[in-house]
Design a protein around this motif. Sequence first.
Motif, PDB file in Angstrom:
ATOM      1  N   ARG A  60       0.827  -1.216   0.000  1.00 27.89           N
ATOM      2  CA  ARG A  60       0.000   0.000   0.000  1.00 27.89           C
ATOM      3  C   ARG A  60       0.857   1.259   0.000  1.00 27.89           C
ATOM      4  O   ARG A  60       0.536   2.241  -0.666  1.00 27.89           O
ATOM      5  CB  ARG A  60      -0.952  -0.009   1.199  1.00 27.89           C
ATOM      6  CG  ARG A  60      -1.925  -1.200   1.219  1.00 27.89           C
ATOM      7  CD  ARG A  60      -2.730  -1.266  -0.060  1.00 27.89           C
ATOM      8  NE  ARG A  60      -3.443  -2.522  -0.211  1.00 27.89           N
ATOM      9  CZ  ARG A  60      -4.763  -2.652  -0.080  1.00 27.89           C
ATOM     10  NH1 ARG A  60      -5.505  -1.608   0.226  1.00 27.89           N
ATOM     11  NH2 ARG A  60      -5.328  -3.824  -0.262  1.00 27.89           N
ATOM     12  N   ARG A  61       1.955   1.261   0.754  1.00 27.28           N
ATOM     13  CA  ARG A  61       2.848   2.422   0.748  1.00 27.28           C
ATOM     14  C   ARG A  61       3.461   2.622  -0.631  1.00 27.28           C
ATOM     15  O   ARG A  61       3.577   3.749  -1.120  1.00 27.28           O
ATOM     16  CB  ARG A  61       3.966   2.267   1.786  1.00 27.28           C
ATOM     17  CG  ARG A  61       3.551   2.540   3.216  1.00 27.28           C
ATOM     18  CD  ARG A  61       4.758   2.824   4.106  1.00 27.28           C
ATOM     19  NE  ARG A  61       5.773   1.789   4.033  1.00 27.28           N
ATOM     20  CZ  ARG A  61       5.788   0.696   4.788  1.00 27.28           C
ATOM     21  NH1 ARG A  61       4.811   0.498   5.668  1.00 27.28           N
ATOM     22  NH2 ARG A  61       6.744  -0.193   4.681  1.00 27.28           N
ATOM     23  N   LEU A  96       0.802   4.093  -2.944  1.00 26.01           N
ATOM     24  CA  LEU A  96       0.616   5.513  -2.681  1.00 26.01           C
ATOM     25  C   LEU A  96       1.799   6.311  -3.222  1.00 26.01           C
ATOM     26  O   LEU A  96       1.626   7.404  -3.786  1.00 26.01           O
ATOM     27  CB  LEU A  96       0.470   5.750  -1.180  1.00 26.01           C
ATOM     28  CG  LEU A  96       0.306   7.210  -0.717  1.00 26.01           C
ATOM     29  CD1 LEU A  96      -0.937   7.842  -1.343  1.00 26.01           C
ATOM     30  CD2 LEU A  96       0.240   7.289   0.809  1.00 26.01           C
ATOM     31  N   LEU A 108      -1.033  14.740   2.940  1.00 27.03           N
ATOM     32  CA  LEU A 108      -1.709  14.280   1.722  1.00 27.03           C
ATOM     33  C   LEU A 108      -2.724  15.313   1.246  1.00 27.03           C
ATOM     34  O   LEU A 108      -2.881  15.537   0.040  1.00 27.03           O
ATOM     35  CB  LEU A 108      -2.399  12.935   1.975  1.00 27.03           C
ATOM     36  CG  LEU A 108      -1.476  11.746   2.281  1.00 27.03           C
ATOM     37  CD1 LEU A 108      -2.306  10.483   2.451  1.00 27.03           C
ATOM     38  CD2 LEU A 108      -0.441  11.560   1.178  1.00 27.03           C
ATOM     39  N   MET A 162      -6.411   8.307  -1.478  1.00 27.60           N
ATOM     40  CA  MET A 162      -5.064   8.457  -0.923  1.00 27.60           C
ATOM     41  C   MET A 162      -5.093   8.275   0.586  1.00 27.60           C
ATOM     42  O   MET A 162      -4.197   7.643   1.172  1.00 27.60           O
ATOM     43  CB  MET A 162      -4.500   9.828  -1.302  1.00 27.60           C
ATOM     44  CG  MET A 162      -4.186   9.968  -2.792  1.00 27.60           C
ATOM     45  SD  MET A 162      -4.052  11.698  -3.353  1.00 27.60           S
ATOM     46  CE  MET A 162      -2.749  12.315  -2.283  1.00 27.60           C
ATOM     47  N   LEU A 201      -5.298   4.524   1.354  1.00 28.93           N
ATOM     48  CA  LEU A 201      -4.002   3.863   1.183  1.00 28.93           C
ATOM     49  C   LEU A 201      -3.100   4.147   2.381  1.00 28.93           C
ATOM     50  O   LEU A 201      -2.406   3.255   2.873  1.00 28.93           O
ATOM     51  CB  LEU A 201      -3.329   4.343  -0.106  1.00 28.93           C
ATOM     52  CG  LEU A 201      -3.850   3.759  -1.413  1.00 28.93           C
ATOM     53  CD1 LEU A 201      -3.173   4.443  -2.601  1.00 28.93           C
ATOM     54  CD2 LEU A 201      -3.615   2.254  -1.475  1.00 28.93           C
TER      55      LEU A 201
END
Length: 286
Positions: free
Chosen positions: A10-11, A14, A59, A76, A79
């Motif tokens: 997931r990182r 993103l 973000l 975002m 995530l």
Amino acid sequence: MARSLSPTVRRRRLARVLRGLRASAGLTLDSAAKQAAIPRATLGKLETGDLKRIRLADLDSLAQLYEVDNQRRLGMHQLAKDAIEQGWWSKYKDVFGAEALPDFEAEASFIRTYEAQVIPGLLQTPAYTRAVFTGTNAFAEEEVKRHVDARMERQRILTHAYPPEYAAIIDEAALRRPAGGIQAMQEQLHHLTDVARHPHITLHVLPFSAGMHAANLGGFMIMDFPEPADPAIGYAETPSSILFVETEEEIRRHDAMWREALNASLTVAQSIDFINEVATSLESYQ
């Protein structure tokens, strides 16, 4: 069993989103960091997937700078939230180390592996795993138990509701090398033929008769993911290090090695017969 999320995957996802948005905006890392009022080092780590503490406020600042709509901004956020979830493997940091293989296996849609010396970890029985670690004489009893427990936990990805497709090429040497005694080895071999009945699992034996082949330098794994934005990852171990690779060139090389090894291997039906023959041959040693 519900499927786990991979915080690392997931990182990385993103990070690719943020890099793409900045590129589309025509901004350098320095100018984007300055305009969003985010430290350059922080934005740099966000864009490489190395930042484990992700602030939603950062973000939001980037979403405003890149003129992202609310739906994508919330995506975002999701995530980022998924990226801080702790997978079951966090309990076994002493076993898996800082970069945990299960972190990637958790979300893989297709796992391919070649093993030359031992049965693949996802297909090992508890007795076989114990024999692998006691055979090195490098682990205390409690450490051996931790490794066995962790490996059995890893295997649960093959039985959850949406298991990955799994294809293993096993060298004949791994099948013939006894581990844990004759009974334990027979149990392991019968386990292989049992799991091979599952529609999402395929096993191929690479026999000695195939001679030299492309994958003769050692075992490795390739993991593909369901999201097109998540690139494949290759994995290999040495006695002193763990290696993850993900560049297109490296993955192509691993893919070519795996396919050439597959072409030299027995068919699934031939492989099951071969494994059964090896198991039967062990009876003469009892």
